[in-house]
Design an enzyme around this catalytic site. Structure first.
Site, short mmCIF file in Angstrom:
data_model
loop_
_atom_site.label_atom_id
_atom_site.label_comp_id
_atom_site.label_asym_id
_atom_site.label_seq_id
_atom_site.Cartn_x
_atom_site.Cartn_y
_atom_site.Cartn_z
N LYS A 11 3.80 3.03 16.76
CA LYS A 11 4.28 1.78 17.36
C LYS A 11 5.61 1.99 18.11
O LYS A 11 6.27 3.02 17.95
CB LYS A 11 4.43 0.73 16.26
CG LYS A 11 3.08 0.36 15.60
CD LYS A 11 3.25 -0.79 14.61
CE LYS A 11 1.93 -1.16 13.99
NZ LYS A 11 2.07 -2.36 13.09
N TYR A 51 -4.63 -7.63 18.41
CA TYR A 51 -4.31 -8.27 17.14
C TYR A 51 -4.84 -9.71 17.09
O TYR A 51 -4.29 -10.55 16.37
CB TYR A 51 -2.79 -8.26 16.91
CG TYR A 51 -2.27 -6.94 16.39
CD1 TYR A 51 -2.63 -6.47 15.12
CD2 TYR A 51 -1.40 -6.14 17.13
CE1 TYR A 51 -2.15 -5.26 14.61
CE2 TYR A 51 -0.91 -4.93 16.62
CZ TYR A 51 -1.29 -4.50 15.36
OH TYR A 51 -0.81 -3.31 14.87
N ASN A 114 6.93 -1.49 11.95
CA ASN A 114 6.59 -0.66 10.79
C ASN A 114 5.93 0.67 11.17
O ASN A 114 5.08 1.19 10.45
CB ASN A 114 5.77 -1.46 9.76
CG ASN A 114 4.47 -1.97 10.33
OD1 ASN A 114 4.15 -1.73 11.49
ND2 ASN A 114 3.72 -2.68 9.52
N HIS A 117 0.20 1.93 12.96
CA HIS A 117 -0.96 1.08 12.65
C HIS A 117 -2.03 1.96 12.03
O HIS A 117 -2.18 3.12 12.41
CB HIS A 117 -1.52 0.46 13.94
CG HIS A 117 -2.91 -0.10 13.78
ND1 HIS A 117 -3.14 -1.32 13.22
CD2 HIS A 117 -4.11 0.44 14.06
CE1 HIS A 117 -4.46 -1.52 13.19
NE2 HIS A 117 -5.07 -0.47 13.70
N GLU A 128 -11.44 -0.55 17.42
CA GLU A 128 -10.09 -0.25 17.91
C GLU A 128 -10.05 1.04 18.71
O GLU A 128 -9.35 1.13 19.72
CB GLU A 128 -9.12 -0.20 16.72
CG GLU A 128 -8.93 -1.57 16.09
CD GLU A 128 -8.20 -1.54 14.76
OE1 GLU A 128 -8.02 -2.62 14.18
OE2 GLU A 128 -7.80 -0.44 14.29
P1 ATP Z 1 -1.58 -2.70 10.93
O1 ATP Z 1 -2.78 -3.59 11.20
O2 ATP Z 1 -0.59 -2.69 12.10
O3 ATP Z 1 -1.96 -1.34 10.48
P2 ATP Z 1 -1.33 -3.83 8.33
O4 ATP Z 1 -2.83 -3.75 8.29
O5 ATP Z 1 -0.58 -3.12 7.25
O6 ATP Z 1 -0.77 -3.32 9.72
P3 ATP Z 1 -1.57 -6.61 9.02
O7 ATP Z 1 -1.61 -7.69 8.01
O8 ATP Z 1 -2.85 -6.19 9.70
O9 ATP Z 1 -0.86 -5.34 8.35
O10 ATP Z 1 -0.50 -7.03 10.12
C1 ATP Z 1 -0.51 -6.45 11.42
C2 ATP Z 1 0.92 -6.20 11.84
O11 ATP Z 1 1.58 -7.45 12.01
C3 ATP Z 1 1.79 -5.45 10.82
O12 ATP Z 1 1.62 -4.06 10.85
C4 ATP Z 1 3.17 -5.86 11.26
O13 ATP Z 1 3.58 -5.12 12.43
C5 ATP Z 1 2.95 -7.31 11.64
N1 ATP Z 1 3.20 -8.22 10.51
C6 ATP Z 1 2.41 -8.39 9.42
N2 ATP Z 1 2.93 -9.29 8.57
C7 ATP Z 1 4.10 -9.69 9.14
C8 ATP Z 1 5.12 -10.61 8.78
N3 ATP Z 1 5.06 -11.31 7.65
N4 ATP Z 1 6.17 -10.77 9.63
C9 ATP Z 1 6.25 -10.08 10.78
N5 ATP Z 1 5.32 -9.20 11.20
C10 ATP Z 1 4.26 -9.00 10.39
MG MG Z 2 -4.05 -4.51 9.85
#
Ligand code: ATP
Ligand code: MG
Length: 140
Positions: A11, A51, A114, A117, A128
């Site tokens: 990211k 997303y 974070n 992904h 994806e």
């Molecule tokens: P990713 O899909 O990016 O691998 P993930 O599966 O761990 O991450 P998801 O719940 O799919 O988490 O959320 C997608 C992305 O949205 C997260 O990686 C983060 O960048 C962002 N995100 C998730 N929760 C929050 C939150 N509470 N506040 C801000 N950003 C968030």
């Molecule tokens: Mg996710």
């Protein structure tokens, strides 16, 4: 049917910090083979599409702005049990909750920025991957 592929993005926060090489090293040392890879930058519209599953979440607009704020690396990875093993390697969404030694624990700045992904299912890994790499587009 379970597949042996997953999809990842390094990211904007990790790319900007110059951590792409260190993260790819961890990925390779964990046994993942890079099947396809490119550096690119999402538009806000494309980030929104990627997303779309989170469209109703309060953080969606911020997430789209953040994910289009700078370059990323997109890659398809191969390993037995790829989706689950990669989620273990990256750690919890919030780096504060991520296990020691995981990519997010080491490199992530916040729950939003974070570092990486990782796909959450075989089906989403295929969707994806095809989002970025036309040669991996599925028919039907
Ligand atoms: P990713 O899909 O990016 O691998 P993930 O599966 O761990 O991450 P998801 O719940 O799919 O988490 O959320 C997608 C992305 O949205 C997260 O990686 C983060 O960048 C962002 N995100 C998730 N929760 C929050 C939150 N509470 N506040 C801000 N950003 C968030
Ligand atoms: Mg996710």
């Amino acid at each position: 049917m379970a597949t042996n592929r997953t999809f990842t993005m390094i990211k904007p926060d990790a790319f900007e910090a110059g951590n792409s090489g260190a993260i790819l090293k961890m990925i390779e040392e964990a046994g993942f083979k890079i099947v396809a890879m490119k550096a690119t930058q999402l538009t806000s519209e494309l980030a929104g599409k990627f997303y779309a599953v989170h469209a109703e979440r309060p953080f969606y607009a911020d997430l789209c702005a953040y994910m289009s704020s700078g370059p990323i690396i997109a890659a398809i990875l191969e390993k037995d049990n790829a989706v689950e093993d990669f989620r273990k390697l990256i750690g919890a969404t919030n780096p504060a909750d991520a296990a020691e030694g995981t990519i997010r624990k080491i490199f992530a700045k916040s729950i939003e920025a974070n570092a990486v992904h990782g796909s959450d299912s075989d089906e989403n890994a295929a969707i994806e991957g095809a989002f970025y790499f036309s040669e991996f587009e599925r028919v039907g």
